[in-house]
Scaffold this motif. Structure first.
Motif, PDB file in Angstrom:
ATOM      1  N   GLN A  26       0.835  -1.209   0.000  1.00 40.47           N
ATOM      2  CA  GLN A  26       0.000   0.000   0.000  1.00 40.47           C
ATOM      3  C   GLN A  26       0.864   1.251   0.000  1.00 40.47           C
ATOM      4  N   SER A  29       2.743   1.711  -3.273  1.00 40.32           N
ATOM      5  CA  SER A  29       1.807   2.050  -4.354  1.00 40.32           C
ATOM      6  C   SER A  29       1.423   3.512  -4.315  1.00 40.32           C
ATOM      7  N   GLU A  30       1.164   3.999  -3.101  1.00 41.53           N
ATOM      8  CA  GLU A  30       0.760   5.394  -2.960  1.00 41.53           C
ATOM      9  C   GLU A  30       1.876   6.313  -3.457  1.00 41.53           C
ATOM     10  N   ALA A  33       2.189   6.026  -7.300  1.00 43.26           N
ATOM     11  CA  ALA A  33       1.078   6.708  -7.975  1.00 43.26           C
ATOM     12  C   ALA A  33       1.320   8.212  -7.990  1.00 43.26           C
TER      13      ALA A  33
ATOM     14  N   LEU B  16      -4.315  -0.817  -5.779  1.00 46.24           N
ATOM     15  CA  LEU B  16      -3.072  -0.566  -6.522  1.00 46.24           C
ATOM     16  C   LEU B  16      -2.643   0.900  -6.439  1.00 46.24           C
ATOM     17  N   LEU B  17      -3.595   1.768  -6.096  1.00 49.11           N
ATOM     18  CA  LEU B  17      -3.262   3.177  -5.887  1.00 49.11           C
ATOM     19  C   LEU B  17      -2.793   3.425  -4.454  1.00 49.11           C
ATOM     20  N   GLY B  18      -2.883   2.382  -3.628  1.00 48.77           N
ATOM     21  CA  GLY B  18      -2.438   2.524  -2.245  1.00 48.77           C
ATOM     22  C   GLY B  18      -3.434   3.251  -1.365  1.00 48.77           C
TER      23      GLY B  18
END
Lengths: 414, 414
Positions: A26, A29-30, A33, B16-18
């Motif tokens: 998580q 990924s953040e 992104a 997937l975007l966290g």
């Protein structure tokens, strides 16, 4: 701009046993992104050589960047290096700096270093070695067949240090040359997510740099602004310009930036005005005061408080007259008023705040569960008493009452 | 016994975007592990038809049971059904009971049901439909080509209800006929994980049914006992027998079973003895009292408390003599004693407990950060004052002090 696709592979049987959640994926990924990298897959695989190898092979076939967490430690279960060696055929060497660090650690701790600890210092030929500043196993970045492999320890603290300091700058170069990405969170209180989106609808729709993303939080609502520019200053300026436009619409609800909490903000307001606050807490049981005292330096704004859960404590320590406790009842505007007025004089604070209500599970004096009165009185005679009905279980009602108390006090102080 | 291998596929771009962690996979993995099912992989894939299809295809090739979470909602992004249809060629029909429920929900809310909501009621031919008792989209179990597919909503509350009520009993039948698996958590306070393991070393090594697994918790340590038997009663009896052996060694540290908290246990002990407690809290700022008042029915054991952060409050409301505050200092055994003694008389409780110390970031009167005195006095004249030095940041020190207070009070009451 070249679009970079990434995936995150976590190695560790503890994840498959459900002992921990994959919060590393998580967190990474953040960050990715925010930096314009698409994460298309997460996967978790146990400490099994063949399965880790197969997972790596699949990743190599579908992603440009593969971030691997875990499996770099000293035990026989740590197989990430071995699996990648099986896939890549690369050789490993002992990394002198890392080995020195590991030896020094054991010397300092006066512990004998067992041979398996040497495992952690092995790195692949041609790898960029990433220094682990909070633990032992170094990270690695390896470029192979046009793919970027990033290997990081599974311990979140170590992973975060390596990712922030070493991996992000590296990956940023891959996706967009000379582009800096900056983000800022705006924290709001007293406005719902739907209303916030409604008020900013046209700005959100028209805005591309920075992007504007409303996010529901555990308490309150936030907006994340993310800007791209050639320099950090330019990116921050873009964010500041948009923040000003947002503040023009909903600035009265904005209480903090990034991780700032409402109690920190209230602390600053109190300190700036040289005021103190004391709370008389019935159903909230000390939670309001506890949150304020959690802030460093709280002693200058909060002398203490009284938890007056029992009616006798309301009468004896906070001098609530018996005509209120007996005839009107403690769940009342009158009681909240008396508590707020008297806590101020008993504790000698500039402001008194009070909480009285029904946390449940049963109703009190025919007041339904969730009924809460909050009162505030200051040294200039300013007074505010409000009634709320909160929904939820006992603990949610208590938390919502405290959060509302901070909202009221924040507005009271502005 | 046939060994069942499972994997968990989560569908949702938000992962997937966290924006959220895949806590569903953790929760399901823990339950499956307890029921003897091997989870070999977790994966997360975004809301993309082809990629979800490919992930499903891979899962079918390597696992016996595939648990899919998410992607069953009403929007165009919800593609789990479509991807499985692409893979399986199965047809979907509207499930009448689910459709009726969805229609009834919109009628009750007086909202117009948009056509996309019908999507949620579609189920595969021959699927076992699992009734969603807390949301709208039903779950499904589908047996196909010797594989078991389980489809569950991504909302944790809905997923958990369906998994516990419907999926676990179904899966249990696959792995071991007529075998029941039961587990119980024993919660300990005042003993570390290493010492607990040391004390029980031989029992843990020799024991296979139930298994004994020590687990570090956020606060305290737990042991999980997991037994297999032909009936629930037999499994519980096996657990109880082992629990008694464990209690023979370390029973004095055992405070609770399963999710029981230390404050619930202290509440029960107080209530059983018809005693009340009130706290004088300096550095802990109300946290001790707040945790006790969080327990339903707390009014019968806790009249309230005083947060005496400022020295003046210690003097004025809790009558700590000035020779203590001025000469000895407030970070002292004497101050803790005085606070515990006087909170008892001021609040009229059977027991008084006090917390005074240095939460940091700066030291006070030359006492290092982390120094904490905890005092306890009861109505029979029993008294206990102890000094501790806790490590960590301001908030950890405050939390450790409260946890230690509960440990002392628990032992004081036993």
């Amino acid at each position: 701009m070249k679009q970079v696709n990434a995936e995150i592979v976590a190695v560790g049987t503890e994840l498959l046993l459900g002992q921990i959640a994959n919060t590393n994926a998580q967190w990474i990924s953040e960050k990715l992104a925010l930096h314009g990298v698409n994460v298309l897959f997460h996967s978790v695989v146990g400490d099994n050589l063949q399965r880790v190898h197969d997972q790596f092979e699949q990743a190599a076939n579908r992603s440009d960047v593969i971030v691997v967490t875990g499996g770099l430690g000293p035990t026989d279960d740590d197989l990430t290096r071995e699996a990648f060696q099986l896939l890549s055929g690369l050789t490993m060497n002992e990394h002198k700096l890392s080995m020195d660090k590991i030896s020094a650690y054991f010397e300092k701790q006066k512990r004998i270093m067992t041979p398996n600890n040497k495992k952690q210092a092995r790195v692949f030929e041609d790898a960029t070695v990433l220094e682990n500043k909070v633990g032992m196993a170094p990270g690695m970045i390896i470029n192979r067949d046009d793919k970027v492999w990033v290997f990081l320890p599974g311990v979140p603290k170590e992973m975060k240090q390596l990712f922030s300091d070493e991996v992000l700058p590296y990956i940023q170069n891959l996706s967009e040359e000379n582009t800096i990405i900056e983000s800022r969170m705006l924290q709001f209180i007293g406005i719902g997510e739907a209303q916030l989106e409604y008020e900013l609808k046209d700005i959100i729709a028209a805005q591309t740099n920075p992007t504007i993303a409303p996010l529901a939080q555990l308490e309150g609502v936030a907006i994340r602004l993310t800007a791209k520019a050639n320099t950090k200053d330019q990116a921050q300026q873009l964010i500041t310009d948009t923040q000003q436009r947002i503040e023009g619409r909903v600035g009265s609800y904005l209480y903090g930036i990034n991780n700032e909490t409402i109690e920190q903000r209230v602390f600053q307001l109190l300190k700036g005005k040289n005021k103190t606050v004391a709370a008389a807490e019935s159903l909230t049981g000390g939670m309001f005061t506890d949150r304020l005292i959690a802030v460093e330096g709280a002693s200058s704004v909060c002398p203490g408080g009284i938890v007056c859960y029992d009616t006798k404590v309301k009468e004896k320590l906070l001098h609530v007259p018996t005509h209120i406790t007996k005839d009107i009842g403690v769940i009342s505007e009158e009681c909240a008023d008396s508590l707020a007025t008297n806590i101020r004089t008993v504790l000698g604070s500039s402001i008194g705040i009070s909480f009285t209500g029904v946390a449940g599970p049963s109703c009190v004096d025919n007041h339904p569960v969730g009924t809460v009165y909050i009162g505030m009185v200051d040294d200039m005679g300013k007074k505010q008493i409000e009634k709320f009905v909160f929904r939820g279980d006992r603990q949610s009602i208590r938390k919502k009452a405290v959060w509302k108390g901070y909202e009221l006090l924040f507005n009271f102080l502005k």
